[in-house]
Design a protein around this motif. Structure first.
Motif, PDB file in Angstrom:
ATOM      1  N   LEU A  58       0.794  -1.213   0.080  1.00  0.00           N
ATOM      2  CA  LEU A  58       0.076   0.179  -0.066  1.00  0.00           C
ATOM      3  C   LEU A  58       0.825   1.252  -0.132  1.00  0.00           C
ATOM      4  O   LEU A  58       0.641   2.159  -0.685  1.00  0.00           O
ATOM      5  CB  LEU A  58      -0.997   0.193   1.150  1.00  0.00           C
ATOM      6  CG  LEU A  58      -2.107  -1.087   1.049  1.00  0.00           C
ATOM      7  CD1 LEU A  58      -2.969  -0.943   2.486  1.00  0.00           C
ATOM      8  CD2 LEU A  58      -3.059  -0.492   0.072  1.00  0.00           C
ATOM      9  N   ALA A  59       1.826   1.192   0.868  1.00  0.00           N
ATOM     10  CA  ALA A  59       2.762   2.304   0.803  1.00  0.00           C
ATOM     11  C   ALA A  59       3.290   2.651  -0.491  1.00  0.00           C
ATOM     12  O   ALA A  59       3.629   3.860  -0.876  1.00  0.00           O
ATOM     13  CB  ALA A  59       4.155   2.137   1.759  1.00  0.00           C
ATOM     14  N   ALA A  60       3.569   1.609  -1.220  1.00  0.00           N
ATOM     15  CA  ALA A  60       4.218   1.863  -2.671  1.00  0.00           C
ATOM     16  C   ALA A  60       2.985   2.307  -3.946  1.00  0.00           C
ATOM     17  O   ALA A  60       3.089   2.587  -4.975  1.00  0.00           O
ATOM     18  CB  ALA A  60       4.856   0.527  -3.312  1.00  0.00           C
ATOM     19  N   ASP A  61       1.740   2.006  -3.334  1.00  0.00           N
ATOM     20  CA  ASP A  61       0.781   2.481  -4.423  1.00  0.00           C
ATOM     21  C   ASP A  61      -0.039   3.664  -3.927  1.00  0.00           C
ATOM     22  O   ASP A  61      -1.120   3.479  -2.968  1.00  0.00           O
ATOM     23  CB  ASP A  61      -0.245   1.135  -4.337  1.00  0.00           C
ATOM     24  CG  ASP A  61      -1.518   1.153  -5.412  1.00  0.00           C
ATOM     25  OD1 ASP A  61      -1.815   2.373  -5.909  1.00  0.00           O
ATOM     26  OD2 ASP A  61      -1.968   0.333  -5.665  1.00  0.00           O
ATOM     27  N   ALA A  62       0.347   4.639  -4.347  1.00  0.00           N
ATOM     28  CA  ALA A  62      -0.292   6.077  -3.812  1.00  0.00           C
ATOM     29  C   ALA A  62      -1.686   5.970  -4.086  1.00  0.00           C
ATOM     30  O   ALA A  62      -2.463   6.526  -3.313  1.00  0.00           O
ATOM     31  CB  ALA A  62       0.580   7.110  -4.309  1.00  0.00           C
ATOM     32  N   GLU A  63      -2.275   5.698  -5.250  1.00  0.00           N
ATOM     33  CA  GLU A  63      -3.562   5.721  -5.676  1.00  0.00           C
ATOM     34  C   GLU A  63      -4.502   4.956  -4.869  1.00  0.00           C
ATOM     35  O   GLU A  63      -5.542   5.429  -4.377  1.00  0.00           O
ATOM     36  CB  GLU A  63      -3.869   5.420  -7.299  1.00  0.00           C
ATOM     37  CG  GLU A  63      -5.058   5.947  -7.688  1.00  0.00           C
ATOM     38  CD  GLU A  63      -5.368   7.462  -7.570  1.00  0.00           C
ATOM     39  OE1 GLU A  63      -6.323   7.757  -8.328  1.00  0.00           O
ATOM     40  OE2 GLU A  63      -4.425   8.140  -7.362  1.00  0.00           O
ATOM     41  N   ARG A 118      -4.489   6.714  -1.345  1.00  0.00           N
ATOM     42  CA  ARG A 118      -5.458   7.844  -1.281  1.00  0.00           C
ATOM     43  C   ARG A 118      -6.958   7.474  -1.291  1.00  0.00           C
ATOM     44  O   ARG A 118      -7.815   7.871  -0.580  1.00  0.00           O
ATOM     45  CB  ARG A 118      -5.233   8.666  -2.687  1.00  0.00           C
ATOM     46  CG  ARG A 118      -6.019   9.918  -2.776  1.00  0.00           C
ATOM     47  CD  ARG A 118      -5.869  10.451  -3.834  1.00  0.00           C
ATOM     48  NE  ARG A 118      -6.416   9.871  -5.003  1.00  0.00           N
ATOM     49  CZ  ARG A 118      -7.627   9.758  -5.405  1.00  0.00           C
ATOM     50  NH1 ARG A 118      -8.531  10.442  -4.665  1.00  0.00           N
ATOM     51  NH2 ARG A 118      -8.106   9.213  -6.631  1.00  0.00           N
ATOM     52  N   LYS A 119      -7.374   6.372  -2.235  1.00  0.00           N
ATOM     53  CA  LYS A 119      -8.673   6.022  -2.268  1.00  0.00           C
ATOM     54  C   LYS A 119      -9.280   5.353  -1.146  1.00  0.00           C
ATOM     55  O   LYS A 119     -10.482   5.687  -0.473  1.00  0.00           O
ATOM     56  CB  LYS A 119      -8.979   5.125  -3.537  1.00  0.00           C
ATOM     57  CG  LYS A 119      -8.707   5.848  -4.905  1.00  0.00           C
ATOM     58  CD  LYS A 119      -8.934   4.798  -5.795  1.00  0.00           C
ATOM     59  CE  LYS A 119      -8.921   5.389  -7.359  1.00  0.00           C
ATOM     60  NZ  LYS A 119      -8.984   4.446  -8.395  1.00  0.00           N
ATOM     61  N   LEU A 120      -8.429   4.512  -0.398  1.00  0.00           N
ATOM     62  CA  LEU A 120      -8.776   3.860   0.908  1.00  0.00           C
ATOM     63  C   LEU A 120      -8.912   4.968   2.138  1.00  0.00           C
ATOM     64  O   LEU A 120      -9.869   4.967   2.522  1.00  0.00           O
ATOM     65  CB  LEU A 120      -7.841   2.854   1.192  1.00  0.00           C
ATOM     66  CG  LEU A 120      -7.632   2.431   2.629  1.00  0.00           C
ATOM     67  CD1 LEU A 120      -9.000   1.468   2.858  1.00  0.00           C
ATOM     68  CD2 LEU A 120      -6.463   1.535   2.835  1.00  0.00           C
ATOM     69  N   ALA A 121      -7.926   5.732   2.007  1.00  0.00           N
ATOM     70  CA  ALA A 121      -8.103   7.020   3.172  1.00  0.00           C
ATOM     71  C   ALA A 121      -9.174   7.676   2.777  1.00  0.00           C
ATOM     72  O   ALA A 121      -9.705   8.132   3.982  1.00  0.00           O
ATOM     73  CB  ALA A 121      -6.691   7.693   3.289  1.00  0.00           C
TER      74      ALA A 121
END
Length: 354
Positions: free
Chosen positions: A319-324, A327-330
């Motif tokens: 997840l840390a490597a997957d910004a998108e 972002r969507k999760l947060a």
């Protein structure tokens, strides 16, 4: 029998669930031959129903039950009334289901494994107290590293789970490793339902939508690893999206009332008397999954990664490597938290009048 409308067409391809806590929606699209399996919900859906004057009696009932049990502690009354309301709303749709009701655990504990487990168990006790057996309940749990660990614990105790707020293949593989009954990859980020201009239309939804290859990869990867976890795409805005998603070969689709109405009002594509013409070519499940969510490390090796080891450290790194996806999760958790607060405000006003 030929599919007479698009809803029948989609139901012939994939299991359709109702993404609504309005019994009128479920009743409108239920017949002797067409039934819903599951009902899904979340804090936004609960808020919408709590704000509906037609459901005022359920809100009053939930508040009265909470006030009777927890005299003197208004904050505890509010929390308990919210959980009771969630169960009472689900119970209204339950008669239209052949499968399970789904309730979502609190966004406030999404990064707290123990808190997520505790909230799921609290909700389960309420469902059972209101006549819905454990075997007919599933908990929607946001797919954070901590909450995937919670899913694993709940599944070991025979409490079924669905990993929601899911936007990436690593989240899906982690959920499968945790033993989740379902994953719900969001086709659209949650904000499209609340902010005009966020949602985007595509000429060829099945090929051009950015989540199509993600969902296709989840379906294909699950087949390759023999996963028992079922794929249930969610956050679907239009009937066109529903039809496109059906071509990606998921196990279920969960659809809101507006999408169900669109499908029911549209004529099915016709080819022959008993063979509706496919609107999109069905995905070939034998074709290897595309590389998605950012690079080859998530392609050939993702299915072999132990995402649950060391308290889900590999999922945390993915997840840390997957910004998108992050972002969507947060953002989804933020919106669900805001919706929950709105419902709690309604409950607090109701309790103040008791």
């Amino acid at each position: 029998m030929a599919a007479s409308n698009l809803l029948s067409y989609v139901r012939a391809t994939v299991t359709v669930d109702v993404d609504s806590m309005d019994p009128a929606v479920a009743a409108r699209h239920t017949s002797d031959t067409a039934k819903f399996t599951d009902m899904t919900s979340n804090q936004a859906i609960v808020c919408g129903e709590a704000s509906n004057p037609d459901r005022a009696s359920l809100l009053a009932e939930a508040c009265a039950l909470a006030a009777k049990k927890d005299t003197g502690d208004i904050d505890l009354q509010v929390d308990n009334a919210l959980d009771i309301l969630t169960v009472l709303l689900a119970k209204q749709v339950f008669p239209y289901l052949t499968g399970r009701v789904h309730a979502q655990t609190a966004p406030a504990v999404a990064y707290d494994a123990e808190g997520t487990v505790a909230h799921a168990k609290k909700l389960l006790a309420l469902f059972e107290a209101h006549g819905i057996d454990k075997s007919r309940v599933c908990f929607k749990i946001p797919a954070t590293p901590e909450s995937i660990i919670a899913c694993e614990q709940l599944e070991k105790e025979g409490i079924r789970t669905l990993a929601t707020c899911l936007f990436s293949l690593p989240q899906a593989v982690a959920a499968s490793q945790a033993g989740c009954l379902y994953v719900a990859p969001y086709f659209n980020e949650l904000r499209v339902h609340f902010e005009p201009g966020v949602w985007k239309e595509y000429a060829n939804t099945a090929q051009e939508h950015p989540m199509s290859p993600v969902i296709s990869s989840i379906v294909k990867t699950y087949k390759a690893i023999g996963s028992k976890t079922l794929v249930m795409p969610a956050s679907i805005v239009t009937s066109t999206e529903a039809v496109a998603l059906a071509s990606l070969r998921p196990d279920h689709l969960t659809l809101a009332g507006g999408v169900l109405d669109q499908l029911a009002a549209a004529q099915s594509p016709a080819e022959g008397a008993d063979n509706p013409k496919p609107m999109y070519p069905q995905v070939d499940l034998q074709t290897p999954p595309a590389v998605v969510n950012g690079a080859s490390e998530n392609g050939p090796t993702v299915e072999k990664t132990d995402f649950l080891a060391n308290r889900a450290d590999a999922l945390r790194q993915a997840l840390a490597a997957d910004a998108e996806a992050t972002r969507k999760l947060a953002d989804a958790l933020k919106i669900f938290g805001e919706m929950e607060l709105k419902t709690k405000d309604l409950i607090r006003k109701q309790l103040s009048g008791l």
